[in-house]
Structure formats: C-alpha cells, structure tokens
Design an enzyme around this catalytic site. Sequence first.
Site, PDB file in Angstrom:
ATOM      1  N   CYS A 135       0.837  -1.207   0.000  1.00  0.00           N
ATOM      2  CA  CYS A 135       0.000   0.000   0.000  1.00  0.00           C
ATOM      3  C   CYS A 135       0.870   1.255   0.000  1.00  0.00           C
ATOM      4  CB  CYS A 135      -0.931  -0.011   1.205  1.00  0.00           C
ATOM      5  SG  CYS A 135      -1.991   1.451   1.269  1.00  0.00           S
ATOM      6  N   CYS A 138      -0.446   4.112   2.156  1.00  0.00           N
ATOM      7  CA  CYS A 138      -0.237   3.906   3.597  1.00  0.00           C
ATOM      8  C   CYS A 138       1.231   4.123   3.975  1.00  0.00           C
ATOM      9  CB  CYS A 138      -0.601   2.481   4.012  1.00  0.00           C
ATOM     10  SG  CYS A 138      -2.072   1.830   3.266  1.00  0.00           S
ATOM     11  N   ASP A 139       2.133   3.564   3.191  1.00  0.00           N
ATOM     12  CA  ASP A 139       3.530   3.471   3.629  1.00  0.00           C
ATOM     13  C   ASP A 139       4.519   4.320   2.843  1.00  0.00           C
ATOM     14  OD1 ASP A 139       2.703   1.617   5.530  1.00  0.00           O
ATOM     15  OD2 ASP A 139       2.959  -0.076   4.179  1.00  0.00           O
TER      16      ASP A 139
END
Length: 316
Positions: A135, A138-139
């Site tokens: 992701c 997300c990261d």
Amino acid sequence: MAEPVKVLIIGSGPAGYTAAIYAARAGLKPVLYTGPQPGGQLTTTNDVENFPGYPDGINGTAMMVDLQKQAERFGTEIHFSVVTGVDFSKYPLKVTIDEKDEVLAESVIISTGATAKYLGLPSEQHYYNKGVSACAVCDGYFYRGKEVAVVGAGDSAAEEATYLAKLCTKVHLIVRREEMRASKIMQNRVLNTPNIEVHWNTETEEILGDDNGVHSIRVVNNKTGEKKTIALQGFFLAIGHKPNTDIFKDYIEMDETGYIKTLPGCTKTNVEGVFAVGDAADKIYRQAITAAGTGCMGALDAEKFLAAKEAMAVAH
Ligand code: NDP
C-alpha cells in the site's frame, strides 16, 4: 435455534467495527464475527498516519484494539470465529460459524475486506514491513527521499508509481509484459513522469536486504534472460487485491473480480437485509477511513431497514 440477531456483522476491520459502534449505539445489539484475521489488514501495517484524529500516527494493531474496545463499550458481542457459509435464500438470513454452528439474523453487514496479492517469494514475507508493502498511500511517506520499486501494470500500479514519484527520488516500475494493462491516461502519466523508470518484460526474482531492511532487488528480463540488481529501499506490490467474498457468491451480485455490487449511494446489496461495506465492496479507494465511512453507512442502512420492517409488522 435461538432468536435471530438483529444485526450480524462479518469482519473486524475499520468497516466492521465502525458498523458495530453505530449499530450498538442505536440499541441494535450487534453480534460481530471477527474472521480469520481479527482487526483486518491494518494489523499488518506499522504506523497509520493518515487516519484523521491521530496527529502523531498510531500503530495499526493498536488502532484496531481501540476500535474493538469502542464497539464493546456500547454492547457489541464479539466472537473470535469465522463465518464459513451463508444461506441468503430465505429470511431470516442464515450464517454458518466455524463450519458447524448456525445463526439466524434479521440483517447482515458484510465487511470481510480484501487481501492484497503477493508474488509468493519467501523474501517478500521476510521483509514485509521492513521495505516490502502492498500500500503506497499507507507506507509511501516512510520512503520519502529514497528509491523504490512498484510491481504491477494495472491502474493501481500506475497510480502508486505516480504517487511515490512525488515523494521518492526514483521509482522503478516492474512490468512483466511489454505493455501495461492500466488505462491510457494513467499510462501516459507514468511515462511522462521523469523519475519513473519502466522495466518492461521484467520479473522480480529476489528481494535482497539485511537487518536494516530491503537494500535491493534482483530482476530478470523474461525475453532476454538478462539479470540485474537494482539498489532501492522500498518494494511495493500493486498486482491486485482479492476481495474476501467467495462464501457469498451464490447469493450476492458481484463484479467479475468478486467485489460486491451495492446500490448507488448506499450499502444495499441485491439481497434484502444484506449490506456490504469496506473493501469487500470497494476496489478504488481501499482506505481505512473510507472503509470506516461505509461501515457507518451500513449500520444506518440496516437500522432503517429494521425500522421499516418493524413498522410493517405493526401495521399488519
Ligand atoms: P489489475 O488486476 O487491474 O492489475 C494487476 C496487474 O498486476 C496487472 O497488470 C498484472 O499483469 C500484474 N500482475 C499480476 N500478477 C503479477 C505477478 N505475479 N507478477 C507481476 N505482475 C503481476 O489490478 P489493479 O489493482 O491495478 O486494479 C483493480 C481494479 O481497480 C481495476 O479494474 C482498475 O481499473 C481499478 N482501479 C482503478 C483506479 C482508478 O480509477 N483510479 C485506481 C486503482 C484501481 P498483467 O497485465 O500482465 O496481467
């Protein structure tokens, strides 16, 4: 068999727990079955920094424990077991737990989520969260100013590569064929971004690293057999997700990849009393906050459905 539960929630990610919080506060005594991965996909992430309300970020597992406590505080009954089958051909709706027990429900909220696909390399699991992620949104932030790779050639890969290109010094897009599946506009965006290098006909053989995490990948050109090592710190999978919806396929309308179809603007499915929320019904956004948002919608839709049913019963 015992009385039907009013609201039965399948799944324990942000969508399921948010549905539980709303349904419990509405006095509907929801019963939630966590599924095989209590807390869902977020429990596989380190820090969540994009969920509003946590200015310092929060550990994914800690956040899910908080959501669980919040759902319990208002009276949600939580079972750490797996829904293994359903029968939506009759009403009340029937749900099988752990392949043996049957529970009846007046309404069901499906929040079973989706699972990211992986290449299947042992090194991918070894460096998971130590350089390997599925992701970018997300990261990606953790890799700003660094060099990364994205594997895949669909819209997700194109979107993640262009997203990461804004944060990272360079993005290597690893494409296994000589063309991309992504829409033309997304492809053009990739090809016109100077710090994205596309490696055509290329497959990842190994993710290499040490105690500090990933430091490179070894790739092979599947046309020429030529191998090369690319130095980088982040390796992002974008080869698709699989919605966890197999057990519903005999009853619930889905698209060709298994994402549940809901009526526009709400969470209703083709079966009365069954609502779908979170990633099981969302192949585009797939964020904790959007999942939580639709979880809220699912509880409100279920509440309205139950109220209308009750009003009808009184009228007859
Ligand atoms: P897709 O299934 O569309 O694409 C997956 C990609 O991964 C394909 O290019 C495929 O390659 C590649 N792939 C699969 N397995 C491997 C493997 N083992 N090794 C290397 N590459 C592999 O998934 P997406 O997540 O990209 O998209 C899912 C759906 O969501 C699509 O309908 C898409 O349009 C949509 N979407 C829309 C967005 C938007 O509109 N903004 C954003 C994101 C997704 P190959 O092509 O060779 O099969």
